[in-house]
Write an enzyme that holds these catalytic residues in place. Sequence first.
Site, PDB file in Angstrom:
ATOM      1  N   LYS A  53       0.833  -1.210   0.000  1.00  0.00           N
ATOM      2  CA  LYS A  53       0.000   0.000   0.000  1.00  0.00           C
ATOM      3  C   LYS A  53       0.864   1.255   0.000  1.00  0.00           C
ATOM      4  O   LYS A  53       0.606   2.199  -0.744  1.00  0.00           O
ATOM      5  CB  LYS A  53      -0.938  -0.013   1.225  1.00  0.00           C
ATOM      6  CG  LYS A  53      -2.067  -1.034   1.084  1.00  0.00           C
ATOM      7  CD  LYS A  53      -2.806  -1.297   2.386  1.00  0.00           C
ATOM      8  CE  LYS A  53      -3.823  -2.428   2.190  1.00  0.00           C
ATOM      9  NZ  LYS A  53      -4.490  -2.847   3.416  1.00  0.00           N
ATOM     10  N   GLN A  97      -4.396  -1.272   9.739  1.00  0.00           N
ATOM     11  CA  GLN A  97      -4.382  -2.614   9.149  1.00  0.00           C
ATOM     12  C   GLN A  97      -4.992  -3.640  10.113  1.00  0.00           C
ATOM     13  O   GLN A  97      -4.613  -3.707  11.279  1.00  0.00           O
ATOM     14  CB  GLN A  97      -2.934  -3.002   8.797  1.00  0.00           C
ATOM     15  CG  GLN A  97      -2.814  -4.314   8.071  1.00  0.00           C
ATOM     16  CD  GLN A  97      -3.442  -4.302   6.681  1.00  0.00           C
ATOM     17  OE1 GLN A  97      -3.295  -3.344   5.922  1.00  0.00           O
ATOM     18  NE2 GLN A  97      -4.161  -5.353   6.343  1.00  0.00           N
ATOM     19  N   ASP A 120     -10.677   3.341   4.067  1.00  0.00           N
ATOM     20  CA  ASP A 120     -10.998   1.908   3.975  1.00  0.00           C
ATOM     21  C   ASP A 120     -12.513   1.708   3.869  1.00  0.00           C
ATOM     22  O   ASP A 120     -12.977   0.634   3.469  1.00  0.00           O
ATOM     23  CB  ASP A 120     -10.490   1.183   5.236  1.00  0.00           C
ATOM     24  CG  ASP A 120      -9.376   0.205   4.920  1.00  0.00           C
ATOM     25  OD1 ASP A 120      -9.178  -0.101   3.725  1.00  0.00           O
ATOM     26  OD2 ASP A 120      -8.719  -0.262   5.873  1.00  0.00           O
TER      27      ASP A 120
END
Length: 283
Positions: A53, A97, A120
């Site tokens: 990412k 994460q 997200d």
Amino acid sequence: MTAQLIDGNALSKQLRTEVATRAQALKAKGVTPGLAVVLVGDNQASQVYVRNKVKACEDAGLHSVLEKYEATMTEADLLARVEALNNDPSIHGILVQLPLPAHIDAQKVIEAISPAKDVDGFHIASAGALMTGMPGFWPCTPYGCMKMLESINYDLKGKHAVVIGRSNIVGKPMALMLLQKNATVTICHSGTKDLKAMTLQADVIVAAVGKRNVLTADMVKPGAVVLDVGMNRNDEGKLCGDVDFEGVKQVASHITPVPGGVGPMTITMLLVNTLEAAERASK
Ligand code: NAP
């Protein structure tokens, strides 16, 4: 029939070039889109994901910060870091994460992220915005699937879409996005009695289960579009999806491969969401 491949790598390349161009335009106005990625603990898979990412951000000209913490980090300390990032004007997107260590309440941490920086799309405000058709951030994986359908100019109006899986990060948001584009949507899960009877009716099938060969050729209507979200390992240890690719490609009109399908699109949509967050913040 041999299905046409929907190439996630090629589509990602195109979309990431567009992100880079838009990022340049923002930079010219003095704003560099910034993503903060927070990793707690030493989960091997998570380390690879966050590295990918961060690299994707750099390649597209986005600013990125990787914050790594020990698995012993307290929930209070993590919440304090999220709050600091919420207040940092150089950061437009925050990604924590998952999974987090067991002593940390992941949902509480997600809810601590400002919805304006929830790239997200996991915050309850983002889920509510998707459900009600309001502006917000869409979860990256199903958003990537929608872009894949768009790339083949697929008109969902009146089509029957069957989503296999009902997780909060893939299956449910996927179903809502398909519904928003006027598909008739069926959601299947582990309690579905006759999965084959459902999938045989589908014009579009999204498999998001996490089990190999959940979808085989005999379960697919000729000409259906098949998107494979699953990430599994085959007997040789190689990455594979939920779909029996070799069999289903003989029946479907379009299919996504694994690897090189939905996976790269997920990271691409994270870049898109981060850029979008920066554009909104700079208005
Ligand atoms: P998840 O939370 O484990 O959800 C799996 C879903 O599959 C559940 O809703 C479960 O039903 C359903 N299911 C399990 N067995 C089934 C069966 N035999 N028939 C029908 N439905 C069944 O997983 P997830 O997070 O949504 O992820 C799904 C897969 O996508 C995983 O392989 C994951 O690694 C992959 N993934 C890939 C990406 C990417 O970027 N490519 C991103 C995210 C996830 P119940 O709800 O009844 O338990």
